[in-house]
Design a protein around this motif. Structure first.
Motif, PDB file in Angstrom:
ATOM      1  N   VAL A 281       0.838  -1.202   0.000  1.00  0.00           N
ATOM      2  CA  VAL A 281       0.000   0.000   0.000  1.00  0.00           C
ATOM      3  C   VAL A 281       0.871   1.248   0.000  1.00  0.00           C
ATOM      4  CG1 VAL A 281      -1.642   1.361   1.339  1.00  0.00           C
ATOM      5  CG2 VAL A 281      -1.980  -1.102   1.095  1.00  0.00           C
ATOM      6  N   ALA A 282       1.926   1.245   0.808  1.00  0.00           N
ATOM      7  CA  ALA A 282       2.833   2.391   0.869  1.00  0.00           C
ATOM      8  C   ALA A 282       3.462   2.667  -0.488  1.00  0.00           C
ATOM      9  CB  ALA A 282       3.922   2.146   1.915  1.00  0.00           C
ATOM     10  N   ILE A 283       3.814   1.613  -1.209  1.00  0.00           N
ATOM     11  CA  ILE A 283       4.387   1.760  -2.550  1.00  0.00           C
ATOM     12  C   ILE A 283       3.380   2.382  -3.503  1.00  0.00           C
ATOM     13  CG2 ILE A 283       5.035   0.423  -4.595  1.00  0.00           C
ATOM     14  CD1 ILE A 283       7.366   0.782  -2.727  1.00  0.00           C
ATOM     15  N   ILE A 284       2.149   1.903  -3.475  1.00  0.00           N
ATOM     16  CA  ILE A 284       1.132   2.379  -4.417  1.00  0.00           C
ATOM     17  C   ILE A 284       0.820   3.857  -4.193  1.00  0.00           C
ATOM     18  CG2 ILE A 284      -1.285   2.148  -5.136  1.00  0.00           C
ATOM     19  CD1 ILE A 284      -1.049  -0.851  -4.584  1.00  0.00           C
ATOM     20  N   ILE A 285       0.733   4.291  -2.942  1.00  0.00           N
ATOM     21  CA  ILE A 285       0.367   5.685  -2.668  1.00  0.00           C
ATOM     22  C   ILE A 285       1.596   6.600  -2.550  1.00  0.00           C
ATOM     23  CG2 ILE A 285      -1.758   4.970  -1.537  1.00  0.00           C
ATOM     24  CD1 ILE A 285      -0.486   5.687   1.140  1.00  0.00           C
ATOM     25  N   LYS A 286       2.779   6.051  -2.850  1.00  0.00           N
ATOM     26  CA  LYS A 286       4.037   6.810  -2.846  1.00  0.00           C
ATOM     27  C   LYS A 286       4.384   7.386  -1.472  1.00  0.00           C
ATOM     28  CE  LYS A 286       3.992   8.271  -7.703  1.00  0.00           C
ATOM     29  NZ  LYS A 286       4.066   9.423  -8.608  1.00  0.00           N
ATOM     30  N   GLN A 287       4.075   6.649  -0.423  1.00  0.00           N
ATOM     31  CA  GLN A 287       4.392   7.110   0.924  1.00  0.00           C
ATOM     32  C   GLN A 287       5.267   6.091   1.650  1.00  0.00           C
ATOM     33  OE1 GLN A 287       3.981   9.972   1.994  1.00  0.00           O
ATOM     34  NE2 GLN A 287       2.413  10.873   0.687  1.00  0.00           N
ATOM     35  N   GLU A 288       6.173   5.441   0.887  1.00  0.00           N
ATOM     36  CA  GLU A 288       7.040   4.440   1.491  1.00  0.00           C
ATOM     37  C   GLU A 288       8.028   5.045   2.480  1.00  0.00           C
ATOM     38  OE1 GLU A 288       6.598   5.458  -1.675  1.00  0.00           O
ATOM     39  OE2 GLU A 288       7.975   4.359  -2.967  1.00  0.00           O
ATOM     40  N   LEU A 289       8.478   6.288   2.238  1.00  0.00           N
ATOM     41  CA  LEU A 289       9.382   6.932   3.186  1.00  0.00           C
ATOM     42  C   LEU A 289       8.636   7.331   4.463  1.00  0.00           C
ATOM     43  CD1 LEU A 289      11.615   9.140   0.843  1.00  0.00           C
ATOM     44  CD2 LEU A 289      12.179   6.960   1.926  1.00  0.00           C
ATOM     45  N   LEU A 290       7.377   7.692   4.309  1.00  0.00           N
ATOM     46  CA  LEU A 290       6.566   8.017   5.478  1.00  0.00           C
ATOM     47  C   LEU A 290       6.275   6.764   6.305  1.00  0.00           C
ATOM     48  CD1 LEU A 290       5.433  10.609   6.645  1.00  0.00           C
ATOM     49  CD2 LEU A 290       3.256  10.103   5.529  1.00  0.00           C
ATOM     50  N   LEU A 291       6.301   5.604   5.658  1.00  0.00           N
ATOM     51  CA  LEU A 291       6.114   4.336   6.378  1.00  0.00           C
ATOM     52  C   LEU A 291       7.240   4.115   7.378  1.00  0.00           C
ATOM     53  CD1 LEU A 291       4.561   1.678   6.761  1.00  0.00           C
ATOM     54  CD2 LEU A 291       5.853   0.715   4.841  1.00  0.00           C
ATOM     55  N   VAL A 292       8.424   4.621   7.057  1.00  0.00           N
ATOM     56  CA  VAL A 292       9.552   4.499   7.981  1.00  0.00           C
ATOM     57  C   VAL A 292       9.242   5.221   9.291  1.00  0.00           C
ATOM     58  CG1 VAL A 292      11.996   5.025   8.347  1.00  0.00           C
ATOM     59  CG2 VAL A 292      11.197   4.284   6.091  1.00  0.00           C
ATOM     60  N   ILE A 293       8.528   6.350   9.186  1.00  0.00           N
ATOM     61  CA  ILE A 293       8.161   7.112  10.385  1.00  0.00           C
ATOM     62  C   ILE A 293       6.953   6.479  11.071  1.00  0.00           C
ATOM     63  CG2 ILE A 293       7.401   9.357  11.254  1.00  0.00           C
ATOM     64  CD1 ILE A 293       8.855  10.650   8.905  1.00  0.00           C
ATOM     65  N   ALA A 294       5.875   6.267  10.304  1.00  0.00           N
ATOM     66  CA  ALA A 294       4.651   5.701  10.886  1.00  0.00           C
ATOM     67  C   ALA A 294       4.913   4.311  11.467  1.00  0.00           C
ATOM     68  CB  ALA A 294       3.555   5.624   9.826  1.00  0.00           C
ATOM     69  N   GLY A 295       5.725   3.530  10.777  1.00  0.00           N
ATOM     70  CA  GLY A 295       6.050   2.181  11.256  1.00  0.00           C
ATOM     71  C   GLY A 295       7.336   2.166  12.054  1.00  0.00           C
ATOM     72  N   GLY A 296       7.597   3.255  12.781  1.00  0.00           N
ATOM     73  CA  GLY A 296       8.831   3.370  13.556  1.00  0.00           C
ATOM     74  C   GLY A 296       9.053   2.219  14.514  1.00  0.00           C
ATOM     75  N   LEU A 297       7.966   1.697  15.087  1.00  0.00           N
ATOM     76  CA  LEU A 297       8.073   0.540  15.984  1.00  0.00           C
ATOM     77  C   LEU A 297       8.685  -0.636  15.255  1.00  0.00           C
ATOM     78  CD1 LEU A 297       7.466  -1.242  18.456  1.00  0.00           C
ATOM     79  CD2 LEU A 297       5.118  -1.486  17.579  1.00  0.00           C
ATOM     80  N   PHE A 298       8.156  -0.945  14.072  1.00  0.00           N
ATOM     81  CA  PHE A 298       8.660  -2.078  13.296  1.00  0.00           C
ATOM     82  C   PHE A 298      10.097  -1.844  12.842  1.00  0.00           C
ATOM     83  CE2 PHE A 298       3.981  -2.170  11.951  1.00  0.00           C
ATOM     84  CZ  PHE A 298       3.624  -2.994  13.003  1.00  0.00           C
TER      85      PHE A 298
END
Length: 362
Positions: A281-298
């Motif tokens: 999903v992050a790839i499709i919506i072009k927010q893969e770098l934001l996933l690093v922040i939102a998924g900081g726990l992971f």
């Protein structure tokens, strides 16, 4: 499916037009997945117990974890099943992004299930070898990459990335887009997998991140909102909010049974599937770098393992943490499992709030 079956009667039955709204269908998908999880959860647990699908615990985990041996695993089948049914019921089946997300979810679930079954057959916590698992995950991600590019699911400027906190800085990865997709999707999948070590930790984190990305998917699919917030507009991606709503509902329902003391574990069946789907999903919506922040726990859980292994090999057996992943380090520091989980959930919430705040801080 249901909205498009009812839509022809929108002029006959008052109120049916509400089904065209993504937010309404995302809420219905979440509620449906939650109900399915709660209703079928006890049956799934009984079935897994009857089939002797009991978890085998590694010897080098904290001593209190040994008591969890025999707890049914492969509960990820309940999560994935609930997501699949809810998404198909409430999404627009014409959306290519939905189908690619489901391909990723089911494909990674299959690899995880294969790994879990091998562990159970061997009666030890050793399933597929690392290179075998990685090869299968990369193969599925290559299929996902082809689908994303073939159907142009990332919209215009396909190979450009969106950088959080920057308005116009859009680096272009060019010919490295496919390796980039593999890195994001496989990396996210493994990060969630590594986080799945305490009762409720990974599924609670997934619930938080999925809810955040449901908002981001809706924003990316809405031309006016995306333009106002200066984020990439990806036509049709808003429908992924329905998929993520279902993921959130299924996660909440599974947490009912996975909260300490857990009645069932998701296993690799669930963790690889959820991580792979979030990365897709992050790839499709072009927010893969934001996933690093939102998924900081992971990210931190995975990074703690990398740092621990690197330190052990490069510094002659010296360790950075008492034990990795980091949640075990916290346990060995004297914190009870429930307190570790809640504190890491709080960390995940803070990371997601920071990620959402980046939409305005540009």
């Amino acid at each position: 499916m249901i909205p498009w079956l009812l839509f022809p009667f929108r002029d006959v039955i008052p109120g049916l037009s509400v089904f065209r709204y993504i937010t309404f269908r995302a809420a219905l998908a979440a509620a449906t997945a939650l109900i399915l999880s709660l209703v079928f959860g006890p049956w799934v647990i009984r079935t897994l117990t009857r089939l002797r699908m009991g978890q085998h615990i590694l010897q080098d985990t904290p001593e209190n974890h040994q008591a969890k041996a025999g707890t049914p695993t492969m509960g990820g089948l309940l999560i994935v099943g609930s997501i699949l049914i809810s998404t198909v019921l409430w999404c627009d089946l014409h959306s290519g992004g939905i189908w690619v997300a489901l391909v990723s979810l089911v494909g990674f679930c299959g690899v995880g299930a294969f790994d879990d079954v091998k562990k159970l057959l061997r009666r030890q916590n050793l399933g597929l070898r690392s290179w075998q698992k990685m090869l299968l995950l990369v193969a599925i991600t290559l299929l996902v990459s082809w689908l994303v590019l073939h159907f142009n699911l990332r919209g215009s400027q396909t190979s450009q990335l969106s950088v959080p906190f920057f308005k116009k800085f859009r680096p272009d990865v060019g010919v490295f887009l496919v390796p980039w997709i593999c890195l994001v999707v496989v990396g996210t999948s493994n990060a969630v997998n590594l986080t799945d070590g305490l009762d409720g930790l990974a599924i609670g984190g997934t619930l938080i991140v999925a809810t955040t990305f449901a908002i981001l998917a809706y924003v990316a699919g809405h031309a006016k909102i995306a333009g106002y917030l200066l984020v990439p507009h990806v036509p049709g991606s808003g429908e992924l909010a329905v998929f993520l709503g279902a993921m959130g509902g299924a996660s909440l329902g599974f947490l009912w049974f996975n909260a300490h003391p857990a009645e069932v574990f998701m296993g690799d069946t669930g963790s690889l599937a959820l991580g792979g789907a979030l990365g897709t999903v992050a790839i499709i919506i072009k927010q893969e770098l934001l996933l690093v922040i939102a998924g900081g726990l992971f990210v931190w859980e995975a990074l703690s393992v990398i740092l621990q292994v690197g330190s052990y090999k490069l510094r002659g057996g010296k360790r950075i943490f008492r034990m990795a992943p980091f949640h075990h380090h916290m346990e060995l520091g004297g914190l009870k499992e429930t307190k570790v989980v809640i504190r890491l959930w709080i960390t995940a919430i803070v990371c997601c709030v920071l990620a959402l705040s980046s939409l305005k801080l540009r």
